[in-house]
Design a protein around this motif. Structure first.
Motif, PDB file in Angstrom:
ATOM      1  N   ALA A  53      25.568  30.238  47.191  1.00 14.53           N
ATOM      2  CA  ALA A  53      26.200  28.936  47.411  1.00 14.53           C
ATOM      3  C   ALA A  53      25.294  27.816  46.899  1.00 14.53           C
ATOM      4  O   ALA A  53      25.764  26.851  46.274  1.00 14.53           O
ATOM      5  N   THR A  54      23.984  27.941  47.133  1.00 14.53           N
ATOM      6  CA  THR A  54      23.040  26.935  46.645  1.00 14.53           C
ATOM      7  C   THR A  54      22.979  26.927  45.120  1.00 14.53           C
ATOM      8  O   THR A  54      23.020  25.864  44.489  1.00 14.53           O
ATOM      9  N   ALA A  55      22.903  28.119  44.530  1.00 11.76           N
ATOM     10  CA  ALA A  55      22.774  28.211  43.076  1.00 11.76           C
ATOM     11  C   ALA A  55      24.026  27.747  42.353  1.00 11.76           C
ATOM     12  O   ALA A  55      23.946  27.162  41.266  1.00 11.76           O
ATOM     13  N   LEU A  56      25.187  28.004  42.938  1.00  5.28           N
ATOM     14  CA  LEU A  56      26.456  27.658  42.278  1.00  5.28           C
ATOM     15  C   LEU A  56      27.011  26.316  42.763  1.00  5.28           C
ATOM     16  O   LEU A  56      28.125  25.943  42.384  1.00  5.28           O
ATOM     17  N   HIS A  57      26.252  25.637  43.621  1.00  5.25           N
ATOM     18  CA  HIS A  57      26.614  24.283  44.082  1.00  5.25           C
ATOM     19  C   HIS A  57      27.986  24.252  44.758  1.00  5.25           C
ATOM     20  O   HIS A  57      28.855  23.442  44.430  1.00  5.25           O
ATOM     21  N   THR A  58      28.165  25.169  45.715  1.00  8.69           N
ATOM     22  CA  THR A  58      29.427  25.221  46.454  1.00  8.69           C
ATOM     23  C   THR A  58      29.128  25.647  47.889  1.00  8.69           C
ATOM     24  O   THR A  58      27.964  25.772  48.281  1.00  8.69           O
ATOM     25  N   GLY A  59      30.161  25.868  48.684  1.00  8.25           N
ATOM     26  CA  GLY A  59      29.975  26.254  50.070  1.00  8.25           C
ATOM     27  C   GLY A  59      30.045  27.753  50.268  1.00  8.25           C
ATOM     28  O   GLY A  59      30.557  28.492  49.413  1.00  8.25           O
ATOM     29  N   THR A  60      29.561  28.211  51.424  1.00  6.93           N
ATOM     30  CA  THR A  60      29.580  29.645  51.693  1.00  6.93           C
ATOM     31  C   THR A  60      30.997  30.179  51.856  1.00  6.93           C
ATOM     32  O   THR A  60      31.259  31.353  51.579  1.00  6.93           O
ATOM     33  N   THR A  61      31.921  29.334  52.307  1.00  7.59           N
ATOM     34  CA  THR A  61      33.317  29.782  52.435  1.00  7.59           C
ATOM     35  C   THR A  61      33.893  30.158  51.081  1.00  7.59           C
ATOM     36  O   THR A  61      34.586  31.172  50.937  1.00  7.59           O
ATOM     37  N   VAL A  62      33.593  29.347  50.064  1.00  2.15           N
ATOM     38  CA  VAL A  62      34.060  29.658  48.704  1.00  2.15           C
ATOM     39  C   VAL A  62      33.433  30.951  48.214  1.00  2.15           C
ATOM     40  O   VAL A  62      34.109  31.805  47.613  1.00  2.15           O
ATOM     41  N   ILE A  63      32.150  31.122  48.464  1.00  2.00           N
ATOM     42  CA  ILE A  63      31.466  32.349  48.037  1.00  2.00           C
ATOM     43  C   ILE A  63      32.045  33.568  48.773  1.00  2.00           C
ATOM     44  O   ILE A  63      32.267  34.620  48.179  1.00  2.00           O
ATOM     45  N   ALA A  64      32.306  33.420  50.071  1.00  2.00           N
ATOM     46  CA  ALA A  64      32.872  34.533  50.842  1.00  2.00           C
ATOM     47  C   ALA A  64      34.258  34.923  50.325  1.00  2.00           C
ATOM     48  O   ALA A  64      34.666  36.084  50.426  1.00  2.00           O
ATOM     49  N   GLY A  65      34.972  33.956  49.751  1.00  2.00           N
ATOM     50  CA  GLY A  65      36.297  34.250  49.220  1.00  2.00           C
ATOM     51  C   GLY A  65      36.281  35.283  48.109  1.00  2.00           C
ATOM     52  O   GLY A  65      37.270  36.008  47.911  1.00  2.00           O
ATOM     53  N   ALA A  66      35.176  35.384  47.382  1.00  2.00           N
ATOM     54  CA  ALA A  66      35.091  36.393  46.317  1.00  2.00           C
ATOM     55  C   ALA A  66      35.131  37.799  46.901  1.00  2.00           C
ATOM     56  O   ALA A  66      35.731  38.711  46.310  1.00  2.00           O
ATOM     57  N   LEU A  67      34.498  37.988  48.059  1.00  2.00           N
ATOM     58  CA  LEU A  67      34.541  39.296  48.704  1.00  2.00           C
ATOM     59  C   LEU A  67      35.947  39.609  49.200  1.00  2.00           C
ATOM     60  O   LEU A  67      36.404  40.757  49.117  1.00  2.00           O
ATOM     61  N   THR A  68      36.658  38.604  49.705  1.00  2.00           N
ATOM     62  CA  THR A  68      38.045  38.804  50.115  1.00  2.00           C
ATOM     63  C   THR A  68      38.899  39.234  48.929  1.00  2.00           C
ATOM     64  O   THR A  68      39.731  40.148  49.041  1.00  2.00           O
ATOM     65  N   CYS A  69      38.691  38.591  47.772  1.00  2.00           N
ATOM     66  CA  CYS A  69      39.417  38.992  46.560  1.00  2.00           C
ATOM     67  C   CYS A  69      39.103  40.436  46.183  1.00  2.00           C
ATOM     68  O   CYS A  69      39.985  41.186  45.738  1.00  2.00           O
ATOM     69  N   SER A  70      37.853  40.828  46.375  1.00  2.00           N
ATOM     70  CA  SER A  70      37.462  42.198  46.072  1.00  2.00           C
ATOM     71  C   SER A  70      38.206  43.197  46.952  1.00  2.00           C
ATOM     72  O   SER A  70      38.708  44.223  46.476  1.00  2.00           O
ATOM     73  N   VAL A  71      38.291  42.892  48.247  1.00  2.00           N
ATOM     74  CA  VAL A  71      38.991  43.780  49.179  1.00  2.00           C
ATOM     75  C   VAL A  71      40.473  43.879  48.826  1.00  2.00           C
ATOM     76  O   VAL A  71      41.065  44.967  48.838  1.00  2.00           O
ATOM     77  N   LEU A  72      41.092  42.758  48.473  1.00  2.00           N
ATOM     78  CA  LEU A  72      42.506  42.770  48.102  1.00  2.00           C
ATOM     79  C   LEU A  72      42.733  43.518  46.790  1.00  2.00           C
ATOM     80  O   LEU A  72      43.739  44.222  46.632  1.00  2.00           O
ATOM     81  N   ALA A  73      41.803  43.391  45.845  1.00  2.00           N
ATOM     82  CA  ALA A  73      41.915  44.143  44.585  1.00  2.00           C
ATOM     83  C   ALA A  73      41.823  45.640  44.853  1.00  2.00           C
ATOM     84  O   ALA A  73      42.515  46.447  44.218  1.00  2.00           O
ATOM     85  N   SER A  74      40.969  46.013  45.797  1.00  2.00           N
ATOM     86  CA  SER A  74      40.870  47.421  46.182  1.00  2.00           C
ATOM     87  C   SER A  74      42.194  47.929  46.744  1.00  2.00           C
ATOM     88  O   SER A  74      42.621  49.052  46.449  1.00  2.00           O
ATOM     89  N   ALA A  75      42.860  47.090  47.544  1.00  2.00           N
ATOM     90  CA  ALA A  75      44.163  47.476  48.082  1.00  2.00           C
ATOM     91  C   ALA A  75      45.189  47.659  46.974  1.00  2.00           C
ATOM     92  O   ALA A  75      45.981  48.609  46.986  1.00  2.00           O
ATOM     93  N   ALA A  76      45.181  46.759  45.988  1.00  2.00           N
ATOM     94  CA  ALA A  76      46.138  46.849  44.885  1.00  2.00           C
ATOM     95  C   ALA A  76      45.931  48.112  44.067  1.00  2.00           C
ATOM     96  O   ALA A  76      46.888  48.676  43.508  1.00  2.00           O
ATOM     97  N   ALA A  77      44.687  48.585  43.987  1.00  2.00           N
ATOM     98  CA  ALA A  77      44.390  49.767  43.175  1.00  2.00           C
ATOM     99  C   ALA A  77      44.576  51.073  43.939  1.00  2.00           C
ATOM    100  O   ALA A  77      44.517  52.150  43.339  1.00  2.00           O
ATOM    101  N   ALA A  78      44.803  51.020  45.249  1.00  2.00           N
ATOM    102  CA  ALA A  78      44.777  52.218  46.085  1.00  2.00           C
ATOM    103  C   ALA A  78      45.823  53.260  45.666  1.00  2.00           C
ATOM    104  O   ALA A  78      45.514  54.453  45.574  1.00  2.00           O
TER     105      ALA A  78
END
Length: 440
Positions: A53-78
């Motif tokens: 979040a510090t390096a990309l100049h954004t908040g931790t919520t935005v960074i955490a959203g990438a992991l949520t996208c990863s989990v949803l992509a895993s569901a789509a590929a199941a």
């Protein structure tokens, strides 16, 4: 009962039901690969939230959203991953997934925008569908029949320590090398363990399953066509079985409860008046307790059905979650409640493949499991967000805790309902003989 009947060769007992030693080698390899996979591709991400979040100049919520996208992509590929595993086995898919995940980890270490971070982690989500529990279980159940629960337990017990290993390791690497170089070290560990480990994966010889080798190219082609028709019939049997959807309700509710509890437990214990250190230490018991719960469930399965044993564990979880708002203000009450909640962590992980394989056989297991994995993974991704919304709307975690308890109750009741649905099924669902598919 609406499950698929095992072949006569395996029902008769004898050598056919004993997995060769190579099956245990695969269990050992997959125990290592899933531990590293979960540690690097899931748990370690929490350590990178703040520095990224510090390096990309954004908040931790935005960074955490990438992991949520990863989990949803895993569901789509199941589902497509499950179909591939049923048709071709796990070696090529799991090895390719490990290579892809390693390359994406290298790309992650060099991201400079949020958009690229989301793109990389969406790719990692697809890769995880190929290499983590669902794929590993699809491989293991084809090697084992009488000792299937023991083999699944071995994989999940070892992998249950992924967070305990990789959270502190990642923290040390970030402190010493910075977050970008820490990812490079994790990528090297991931490649060194998972790629050779997945290259060891094989399908079992026909002597394990009682099949006879077809002679001639035409017979093999006919067999391949027959196997495709069988898989479709088994999948159709499952998705038209009310018991299958009762299992779906049970495991969706359980996954949602576990996901919400794991994300919000530290914050709730702090809200109850405990120090952050006590809250984090107590919540840290969840990983160890998940292993304890799996061991207890496996031992209970020897005396009761998997569904009954798992339902009992869900009810224990429900009582503990419901009591947490009442007794959680004291140290002893908080610890006892967390003990009860933690025993249910990971139970569905080991129970679900055992129940599905026993109920529908192994010929189309990966496809059937993949269909079920879609709502389970979505629940895992969204439950923490829903819990956060409830907390913000009500001003405390009381209704979150009671909601977790309610979901555990629904999960237990749904599992117990499966037997009642089977008893009321007239005529019974067709049973199909279980066969091995040819090696490709």
């Amino acid at each position: 009962m609406s499950h698929i009947q095992a072949p006569a060769a395996t029902r008769a007992g004898g050598d056919q039901t004993r997995a060769p030693a190579y099956g245990w080698l695969i269990v050992a390899a997959l125990s290592a690969t899933t531990t590293v996979g979960y540690g690097v591709l899931y748990y370690a991400y929490a350590v990178f939230l703040t520095p990224m979040a510090t390096a990309l100049h954004t908040g931790t919520t935005v960074i955490a959203g990438a992991l949520t996208c990863s989990v949803l992509a895993s569901a789509a590929a199941a589902v497509p991953v499950g179909r591939w595993l049923d048709r071709h086995g796990g070696r090529a898919l799991m090895t390719g997934g490990s290579v892809a995940a390693t390359l994406l980890l290298l790309a992650w270490s060099r991201v400079h925008t949020v958009a690229v971070l989301y793109l990389v982690w969406t790719g990692i989500g697809v890769a995880t569908a190929c290499v983590l529990y669902e794929a590993a279980f699809a491989v293991v159940i084809t090697w084992f029949r009488e000792r299937r629960a023991t083999a699944l337990l071995a994989v999940t017990v070892v992998a249950g320590f992924a967070s305990s290993i990789f959270l502190p390791l990642t923290g040390h690497l970030v402190d010493r090398y910075g977050w970008r170089d820490a990812i490079l070290v994790l990528a090297a560990i991931h490649a060194a363990v998972t790629i050779p480990g997945h290259l060891l994966v094989r399908r079992p010889p026909r002597s394990v399953t009682g099949d006879r080798e077809p002679a001639g190219r035409r017979k093999r082609a006919n067999r391949s066509a027959d196997d495709g028709q069988r898989r479709r019939r088994i999948v159709s049997t499952a998705v038209h079985d009310p018991g299958y959807w009762a299992l779906a309700v049970a495991f969706v509710c359980s996954n949602a409860a576990v996901a919400a509890a794991s994300v919000h437990l530290v914050a709730y214990l702090t809200e109850l008046g405990h120090t952050p250190q006590f809250a984090a230490t107590t919540a840290g018991l969840l990983g160890i307790l998940s292993v304890t719960g799996r061991l207890a469930t496996t031992a209970t399965i020897r005396r009761a059905s998997p569904a009954t044993a798992t339902a009992a564990m869900f009810f224990v979880q429900a009582v503990a979650a419901a009591c947490l708002p009442v007794v959680g203000h004291g140290n002893l009450g908080a610890v006892v409640s967390v003990l009860g909640i933690g025993l249910g962590f990971g139970v569905s992980t080991i129970a679900r493949p055992a129940i599905l394989a026993d109920r529908y056989g192994t010929a189309a297991y990966a496809t059937i499991s993949g269909i079920l994995a879609v709502p389970l993974t979505v629940a895992k991704a969204l439950a923490p967000l829903v819990a956060a919304a409830i907390r913000d709307a009500t001003g405390d975690y009381l209704w979150v805790a009671e909601g977790i308890a309610g979901m555990c109750v629904v999960a237990g009741v749904a599992l117990l309902a499966v037997r009642r649905l089977d008893a009321a099924s007239t005529p019974p669902v067709e049973r199909l003989p279980e066969k091995r598919l040819p090696e490709n």
